[in-house]
Design a protein around this motif. Structure first.
Motif, PDB file in Angstrom:
ATOM      1  N   THR A 148      12.632  10.054   9.500  1.00  0.00           N
ATOM      2  CA  THR A 148      11.800   9.050   8.862  1.00  0.00           C
ATOM      3  C   THR A 148      12.295   8.825   7.434  1.00  0.00           C
ATOM      4  O   THR A 148      13.401   9.200   7.068  1.00  0.00           O
ATOM      5  CB  THR A 148      10.311   9.466   8.954  1.00  0.00           C
ATOM      6  OG1 THR A 148       9.507   8.459   8.339  1.00  0.00           O
ATOM      7  CG2 THR A 148      10.002  10.800   8.307  1.00  0.00           C
ATOM      8  N   GLY A 149      11.442   8.204   6.593  1.00  0.00           N
ATOM      9  CA  GLY A 149      11.841   7.947   5.211  1.00  0.00           C
ATOM     10  C   GLY A 149      10.607   7.720   4.347  1.00  0.00           C
ATOM     11  O   GLY A 149       9.529   8.207   4.693  1.00  0.00           O
ATOM     12  N   GLY A 150      10.752   6.941   3.334  1.00  0.00           N
ATOM     13  CA  GLY A 150      11.533   5.735   3.092  1.00  0.00           C
ATOM     14  C   GLY A 150      11.866   5.048   4.409  1.00  0.00           C
ATOM     15  O   GLY A 150      11.172   5.224   5.386  1.00  0.00           O
ATOM     16  N   GLU A 151      12.926   4.274   4.368  1.00  0.00           N
ATOM     17  CA  GLU A 151      13.376   3.651   5.619  1.00  0.00           C
ATOM     18  C   GLU A 151      14.653   4.355   6.069  1.00  0.00           C
ATOM     19  O   GLU A 151      15.703   4.199   5.433  1.00  0.00           O
ATOM     20  CB  GLU A 151      13.593   2.144   5.408  1.00  0.00           C
ATOM     21  CG  GLU A 151      14.247   1.431   6.564  1.00  0.00           C
ATOM     22  CD  GLU A 151      13.645   1.785   7.935  1.00  0.00           C
ATOM     23  OE1 GLU A 151      12.415   1.903   8.063  1.00  0.00           O
ATOM     24  OE2 GLU A 151      14.430   1.954   8.892  1.00  0.00           O
ATOM     25  N   VAL A 170      -1.104  -0.412  10.206  1.00  0.00           N
ATOM     26  CA  VAL A 170      -2.102   0.053   9.240  1.00  0.00           C
ATOM     27  C   VAL A 170      -3.174  -1.037   9.162  1.00  0.00           C
ATOM     28  O   VAL A 170      -2.856  -2.197   8.896  1.00  0.00           O
ATOM     29  CB  VAL A 170      -1.460   0.302   7.856  1.00  0.00           C
ATOM     30  CG1 VAL A 170      -2.518   0.699   6.831  1.00  0.00           C
ATOM     31  CG2 VAL A 170      -0.396   1.386   7.954  1.00  0.00           C
ATOM     32  N   TYR A 215       0.821  -1.210   0.000  1.00  0.00           N
ATOM     33  CA  TYR A 215       0.000   0.000   0.000  1.00  0.00           C
ATOM     34  C   TYR A 215       0.856   1.263   0.000  1.00  0.00           C
ATOM     35  O   TYR A 215       0.334   2.372   0.022  1.00  0.00           O
ATOM     36  CB  TYR A 215      -0.920   0.012   1.239  1.00  0.00           C
ATOM     37  CG  TYR A 215      -0.166  -0.143   2.547  1.00  0.00           C
ATOM     38  CD1 TYR A 215       0.467   0.930   3.131  1.00  0.00           C
ATOM     39  CD2 TYR A 215      -0.069  -1.384   3.171  1.00  0.00           C
ATOM     40  CE1 TYR A 215       1.185   0.797   4.307  1.00  0.00           C
ATOM     41  CE2 TYR A 215       0.634  -1.533   4.359  1.00  0.00           C
ATOM     42  CZ  TYR A 215       1.261  -0.447   4.904  1.00  0.00           C
ATOM     43  OH  TYR A 215       1.973  -0.591   6.059  1.00  0.00           O
ATOM     44  N   CYS A 216       2.185   1.080  -0.002  1.00  0.00           N
ATOM     45  CA  CYS A 216       3.079   2.240   0.135  1.00  0.00           C
ATOM     46  C   CYS A 216       3.972   2.433  -1.072  1.00  0.00           C
ATOM     47  O   CYS A 216       3.980   3.495  -1.688  1.00  0.00           O
ATOM     48  CB  CYS A 216       3.916   2.082   1.400  1.00  0.00           C
ATOM     49  SG  CYS A 216       4.996   3.487   1.731  1.00  0.00           S
ATOM     50  N   SER A 249       6.816   0.284  12.436  1.00  0.00           N
ATOM     51  CA  SER A 249       5.676  -0.187  11.642  1.00  0.00           C
ATOM     52  C   SER A 249       5.604  -1.702  11.741  1.00  0.00           C
ATOM     53  O   SER A 249       6.607  -2.386  11.533  1.00  0.00           O
ATOM     54  CB  SER A 249       5.867   0.156  10.169  1.00  0.00           C
ATOM     55  OG  SER A 249       6.004   1.526  10.041  1.00  0.00           O
ATOM     56  N   MET A 282      -4.505   5.477   3.610  1.00  0.00           N
ATOM     57  CA  MET A 282      -4.709   6.766   2.922  1.00  0.00           C
ATOM     58  C   MET A 282      -4.432   6.599   1.431  1.00  0.00           C
ATOM     59  O   MET A 282      -3.528   5.841   1.059  1.00  0.00           O
ATOM     60  CB  MET A 282      -3.738   7.804   3.498  1.00  0.00           C
ATOM     61  CG  MET A 282      -4.122   8.264   4.882  1.00  0.00           C
ATOM     62  SD  MET A 282      -2.815   9.304   5.559  1.00  0.00           S
ATOM     63  CE  MET A 282      -1.932   8.128   6.556  1.00  0.00           C
ATOM     64  N   THR A 296      10.659   3.777  11.961  1.00  0.00           N
ATOM     65  CA  THR A 296      11.428   2.762  11.239  1.00  0.00           C
ATOM     66  C   THR A 296      10.604   1.498  11.055  1.00  0.00           C
ATOM     67  O   THR A 296       9.648   1.261  11.806  1.00  0.00           O
ATOM     68  CB  THR A 296      12.728   2.427  12.021  1.00  0.00           C
ATOM     69  OG1 THR A 296      13.389   1.327  11.383  1.00  0.00           O
ATOM     70  CG2 THR A 296      12.457   2.050  13.464  1.00  0.00           C
ATOM     71  N   ASN A 297      11.004   0.688  10.060  1.00  0.00           N
ATOM     72  CA  ASN A 297      10.374  -0.629   9.939  1.00  0.00           C
ATOM     73  C   ASN A 297      11.103  -1.663  10.790  1.00  0.00           C
ATOM     74  O   ASN A 297      10.712  -2.830  10.813  1.00  0.00           O
ATOM     75  CB  ASN A 297      10.310  -1.066   8.465  1.00  0.00           C
ATOM     76  CG  ASN A 297      11.694  -1.189   7.819  1.00  0.00           C
ATOM     77  OD1 ASN A 297      12.677  -1.482   8.488  1.00  0.00           O
ATOM     78  ND2 ASN A 297      11.756  -0.981   6.511  1.00  0.00           N
ATOM     79  N   MET A 346       3.679   7.646  -0.048  1.00  0.00           N
ATOM     80  CA  MET A 346       4.133   7.960   1.304  1.00  0.00           C
ATOM     81  C   MET A 346       5.656   7.958   1.444  1.00  0.00           C
ATOM     82  O   MET A 346       6.227   8.846   2.063  1.00  0.00           O
ATOM     83  CB  MET A 346       3.520   6.936   2.265  1.00  0.00           C
ATOM     84  CG  MET A 346       3.671   7.267   3.690  1.00  0.00           C
ATOM     85  SD  MET A 346       2.570   8.596   4.146  1.00  0.00           S
ATOM     86  CE  MET A 346       1.294   7.701   4.994  1.00  0.00           C
TER      87      MET A 346
HETATM   88  N1  SAM Z   1      10.003   3.150   7.008  1.00  0.00           N
HETATM   89  C1  SAM Z   1       9.518   3.843   8.168  1.00  0.00           C
HETATM   90  C2  SAM Z   1       8.424   3.051   8.832  1.00  0.00           C
HETATM   91  O1  SAM Z   1       8.154   1.923   8.406  1.00  0.00           O
HETATM   92  O2  SAM Z   1       7.863   3.546   9.814  1.00  0.00           O
HETATM   93  C3  SAM Z   1       9.070   5.262   7.933  1.00  0.00           C
HETATM   94  C4  SAM Z   1       8.332   5.609   6.682  1.00  0.00           C
HETATM   95  S1  SAM Z   1       6.789   4.767   6.415  1.00  0.00           S
HETATM   96  C5  SAM Z   1       6.328   5.480   4.853  1.00  0.00           C
HETATM   97  C6  SAM Z   1       5.744   5.554   7.618  1.00  0.00           C
HETATM   98  C7  SAM Z   1       4.413   4.945   7.857  1.00  0.00           C
HETATM   99  O3  SAM Z   1       3.560   5.221   6.761  1.00  0.00           O
HETATM  100  C8  SAM Z   1       4.392   3.442   8.039  1.00  0.00           C
HETATM  101  O4  SAM Z   1       3.801   3.149   9.285  1.00  0.00           O
HETATM  102  C9  SAM Z   1       3.510   2.958   6.905  1.00  0.00           C
HETATM  103  O5  SAM Z   1       2.772   1.827   7.268  1.00  0.00           O
HETATM  104  C10 SAM Z   1       2.632   4.162   6.663  1.00  0.00           C
HETATM  105  N2  SAM Z   1       2.009   4.213   5.330  1.00  0.00           N
HETATM  106  C11 SAM Z   1       2.593   4.146   4.124  1.00  0.00           C
HETATM  107  N3  SAM Z   1       1.679   4.261   3.128  1.00  0.00           N
HETATM  108  C12 SAM Z   1       0.485   4.404   3.729  1.00  0.00           C
HETATM  109  C13 SAM Z   1      -0.862   4.567   3.254  1.00  0.00           C
HETATM  110  N4  SAM Z   1      -1.138   4.606   1.957  1.00  0.00           N
HETATM  111  N5  SAM Z   1      -1.851   4.681   4.172  1.00  0.00           N
HETATM  112  C14 SAM Z   1      -1.575   4.649   5.501  1.00  0.00           C
HETATM  113  N6  SAM Z   1      -0.332   4.504   6.008  1.00  0.00           N
HETATM  114  C15 SAM Z   1       0.682   4.379   5.136  1.00  0.00           C
END
Ligand code: SAM
Length: 327
Positions: free
Chosen positions: A69-72, A162, A30-31, A122, A192, A99-100, A322
């Motif tokens: 944050t990121g990306g990762e 999520v 989803y990302c 996450s 989202m 972070t993941n 994202m």
């Molecule tokens: N890699 C790091 C992490 O995993 O936390 C930081 C970046 S990641 C893009 C941040 C958060 O955005 C994660 O918890 C991810 O699950 C969430 N995320 C990414 N795309 C999303 C979407 N379309 N809807 C809701 N949450 C989303």
């Protein structure tokens, strides 16, 4: 100069999410598109010195909280060195990391000594096969990263999950038990429509209002605990220390209290997760802008902050996903 950054809608902006890379070692469906290769090139990345200049400018204007944050973020080389620089900036009171956790078992201790105080991890599933389907990654690495972080003394550790209908919504109770066992905080997030991956996942959208009602049948939920500085609305499960935050950008948006901006790795400042309003810092930095001019530009950029996202009204409008924004 004022030490409060007030946007055109009277909101006090005090929080910046700093994306140190748009790359990631997972591919949550989803990302980030699985075949996506269009990442920023290294010469487009802000250097550590450039990042520190922008954050210092914002800290002098009233930003108190910085989330890496990121990306990762852990895939950016020498991250602890950047964290050490950020933690020395006057005015930065709260330095945290999202972070993941894939690389956390190797880096947790170094990041803690460098100045990260709090981490969010996450984690959408505790089942290895399902975790792999969602992320293409290895659950064992994430769990071991999480445990290393706990031992390193990060507190609170927050788990970001999520919630997706028919993908992992049957696992919320398992995640609750896991978080009670390890004294983690749990945050549930609605999907989202960010970029094509986010939009395709909207078919799995589940309102967290429904989830809360479901949980209330099984647990006694005490509302209103832990106000925090972010969008989560927290409840506590009676008889435990567990707090559950509900992040509901779709079913109940929280734009009127939005206190944040996002700096992407290429130096673009995004004023809203769900809109294209932005300001480019990299050309200014590379043209030799002075510190006082940079501070003035940083202040002026806040005037571009829009009132609210339009995820519900215009789900098709956001091509950016994202990972490229600094989620
Ligand atoms: N890699 C790091 C992490 O995993 O936390 C930081 C970046 S990641 C893009 C941040 C958060 O955005 C994660 O918890 C991810 O699950 C969430 N995320 C990414 N795309 C999303 C979407 N379309 N809807 C809701 N949450 C989303």
């Amino acid at each position: 100069m004022s030490t409060r950054l007030i946007d055109p809608f009277g909101r006090n902006v005090e929080y910046i999410r700093l994306s140190v890379t748009d790359r990631c070692d997972l591919r949550c469906f989803y990302c980030l598109p699985g075949d996506y290769r269009d990442f920023h090139e290294p010469e487009e990345w802000l250097t550590f010195d450039e990042i520190v200049r922008v954050i210092r400018a914002y800290a002098s204007l009233g930003i108190k909280r910085v989330r890496v944050t990121g990306g990762e973020p852990l895939v950016r080389k020498n991250l602890p060195a950047l964290v050490t620089q950020l933690s020395g900036i006057p005015g930065v009171e709260d330095l945290s990391l999202s972070t993941n956790a894939v690389g956390l078992s190797r880096q947790a201790v170094a990041l803690k000594s460098a100045g990260i105080r709090r981490i969010n991890v996450s984690l959408d599933s505790l089942r290895a096969d399902r975790f792999r389907k969602i992320t293409r990654g290895n659950l064992d690495k994430v769990i071991s990263g999480l445990m290393t972080a706990k031992q390193a003394g990060f507190y609170p550790v927050k788990i970001n999950m999520v919630i997706m209908k028919d993908i992992n919504d049957d696992e919320i109770e398992d995640m609750i038990e896991f978080c009670i066992e390890h004294d983690f905080t749990l945050r549930l997030i609605e999907t989202m429509p960010m970029g094509d991956p986010g939009r395709s996942a909207i078919s799995y959208y589940l309102s967290l209002q429904d989830v809360k009602q479901r949980l209330a049948k099984r647990y006694e939920l005490i509302p209103g605990v832990m106000p925090g500085g972010g969008p989560a609305r927290y409840v506590q499960i009676a008889g435990t220390r567990l707090r559950i935050g509900f992040i509901t950008p779709i079913s109940q948006h929280f734009c009127e209290t939005c206190n944040r901006i996002r700096l992407a790795v290429d130096g673009t400042l995004y004023l809203c997760l769900g809109q294209e309003h932005k300001f480019e810092f990299r050309p200014l930095l590379r043209a030799g802008i002075s510190d006082s001019e940079l501070t003035e530009a940083a202040r002026a950029a806040i005037d571009l902050k829009p009132e609210r996202h339009e995820f519900v009204e215009k789900p098709q409008q956001l091509v950016r996903f994202m990972a490229s924004t600094g989620g």
